[in-house]
Design a protein around this motif. Structure first.
Motif, PDB file in Angstrom:
ATOM      1  N   LEU A 154       0.835  -1.200   0.000  1.00 10.68           N
ATOM      2  CA  LEU A 154       0.000   0.000   0.000  1.00 10.68           C
ATOM      3  C   LEU A 154       0.870   1.250   0.000  1.00 10.68           C
ATOM      4  O   LEU A 154       0.593   2.219  -0.719  1.00 10.68           O
ATOM      5  N   ARG A 155       1.917   1.230   0.793  1.00  9.51           N
ATOM      6  CA  ARG A 155       2.807   2.386   0.874  1.00  9.51           C
ATOM      7  C   ARG A 155       3.460   2.670  -0.472  1.00  9.51           C
ATOM      8  O   ARG A 155       3.554   3.825  -0.898  1.00  9.51           O
ATOM      9  N   LEU A 156       3.915   1.614  -1.153  1.00 12.28           N
ATOM     10  CA  LEU A 156       4.566   1.791  -2.450  1.00 12.28           C
ATOM     11  C   LEU A 156       3.561   2.262  -3.499  1.00 12.28           C
ATOM     12  O   LEU A 156       3.891   3.093  -4.355  1.00 12.28           O
ATOM     13  N   LYS A 157       2.349   1.753  -3.431  1.00 12.07           N
ATOM     14  CA  LYS A 157       1.309   2.204  -4.357  1.00 12.07           C
ATOM     15  C   LYS A 157       1.076   3.710  -4.225  1.00 12.07           C
ATOM     16  O   LYS A 157       0.981   4.436  -5.231  1.00 12.07           O
ATOM     17  N   ILE A 158       0.967   4.169  -3.005  1.00 12.83           N
ATOM     18  CA  ILE A 158       0.742   5.604  -2.757  1.00 12.83           C
ATOM     19  C   ILE A 158       1.908   6.430  -3.303  1.00 12.83           C
ATOM     20  O   ILE A 158       1.711   7.486  -3.919  1.00 12.83           O
TER      21      ILE A 158
END
Length: 321
Positions: A154-158
C-alpha cells in the motif's frame, strides 16, 4: 544495380548483425541449426533484433534492399524510442484495429478495403510495395495494473501514484524496477507476461497471420525478452523443437556483446538487477515449460489467448519449409 550492392556491402557490419542493427537474425537460419540440418522455417521471412532506431538513412536503405522487409512489429512501450528517425520514414505506423481473428479469417474478397492512409508505398520493378509498422505495447496496462501495481505494498502504491501525479514517470519506472521487477526476476517476469499480457501477445501474433505482411521484422529495445517470447511462439507454431528455440534465445548474449557494458549501465539506471542484461538458456526453457505445465502445451496457451488452430495453420502455410 552494382552500385546498390556496393552500398549494401558497405553498411553491413557482421559484428553488429546487419547494418548497425544489434542482435539481428533470421529465424529461418536459426531454426535450421540442428545436428540434422533440418529446416523448419523459410529463410528471409521472419527476422528479430534489438531496436532499429540507430540506423542512418543510408543504412535503412541498404537494410531494406537486402532483407526486403515489409512490416515492422515494434513491441516497446511509449517511453522507449524516439520519433522522426530514418526508419520511421520508411515504416509509418499503421492501425491495429483490422488485426483481429474475425477479420483475418474472413474471406479476403469480402474484407478487401482501402489501405490505411499512413502506409508507405514504394513502386518497384515488382509492383507496389506497402511498408508499415505495428506498435504493440507488450508490457501494457494489464501488466502494469495486475502484475506491477498488484505486487506493490500500500505504501509503495501511494508513492507511485504521487510520482505519476507529479509527472515523474522515469522516477516511477526506476522505483518499479528496483522494488518490483528486480525481486521478481526475469523468469517470473516472463510468466507474468504470459498471464497478464494475453491481449497484447494476441495482437502481436495476429501480424504473422496475414501473408501480405511478410517479410516481418520484430523488435523491442534489446531484442531479448519481449522479442524472445514472440519469436519462441512463432517457432513453436512452425514445429521447431524446444532445444533449437532455446538456442536461438541464447544467441542474444553474443548479439548484444558490443553494447553489453552500456546496456548493463542502463539496466542499473532503470533500477533493475544485473540478470536483466543476461539471456541464459534457463530463461526460455523455464518459460516454455511453464506454458506446458499450466496450459498443457504452448499451443494450449495460444488457444486460450485466441490464436487458435486455424490461425496457426495460416502461419504455418506461410513460413514453414
Amino acid at each position: 544495380m552494382a552500385a546498390s550492392r556496393t552500398m549494401a556491402d558497405a553498411y553491413r557490419n557482421k559484428e553488429e548483425g546487419s547494418f548497425g542493427v544489434l542482435n539481428f537474425r533470421d529465424l529461418g537460419v536459426s531454426s535450421a541449426e540442428n545436428p540434422d540440418n533440418k529446416k523448419y522455417i523459410k529463410e528471409g521471412l521472419v527476422f528479430r533484433s534489438a531496436t532499429l532506431d540507430n540506423m542512418s538513412e543510408e543504412q535503412v536503405d541498404a537494410f531494406l534492399e537486402v532483407h526486403k522487409i515489409k512490416t515492422i512489429l515494434d513491441l516497446r512501450t511509449g517511453m522507449e524510442g524516439r520519433e522522426g528517425l530514418p526508419i520511421d520514414k520508411s515504416f509509418p505506423t499503421s492501425a491495429l484495429e483490422g488485426l483481429t481473428p474475425s477479420v483475418i479469417m474472413t474471406d479476403e474478397k469480402e474484407t478487401k478495403a482501402e489501405p490505411h492512409t499512413s502506409e508507405k508505398y514504394e513502386t518497384t520493378g515488382h509492383g507496389t510495395l506497402i511498408r508499415k509498422k505495428y506498435k504493440v505495447d507488450f508490457a501494457g496496462k494489464n501488466f502494469q495494473r495486475y502484475c506491477v501495481f498488484g505486487s506493490c505494498s500500500l505504501r509503495l502504491k501511494i508513492y507511485l501514484i504521487y510520482l505519476m501525479a507529479c509527472c515523474q514517470r522515469r522516477k516511477a519506472a526506476y522505483v518499479v524496477g528496483q522494488q518490483v521487477l528486480s525481486p521478481m526476476g526475469v523468469n517470473k517476469m516472463y510468466r507474468e507476461f504470459a498471464t497478464y499480457c494475453q491481449g497484447e501477445i494476441l495482437a502481436a501474433m495476429m501480424v504473422f497471420a496475414n501473408p501480405e505482411n511478410y517479410p516481418i521484422e520484430v523488435h523491442c529495445t534489446q531484442g531479448k525478452d519481449r522479442t524472445g517470447i514472440v519469436s519462441a511462439l512463432i517457432m513453436t507454431i512452425a514445429g521447431v523443437p524446444q532445444d533449437i528455440i532455446v538456442n536461438d534465445y541464447t544467441k542474444t548474449q553474443k548479439g548484444l556483446a558490443p553494447v553489453y557494458d552500456a546496456m548493463l549501465e542502463e539496466v542499473r539506471k532503470s533500477g533493475l538487477s544485473e540478470d536483466f542484461a543476461q539471456a541464459p538458456a534457463s530463461n526460455m526453457r523455464d518459460f516454455l515449460n511453464f506454458l506446458a505445465d499450466k496450459y498443457g502445451s504452448v499451443e494450449g496457451y495460444l488457444d486460450v489467448i485466441g490464436f487458435g488452430p486455424d490461425l496457426r495453420d495460416r502461419v504455418r502455410k506461410i513460413i514453414c519449409v
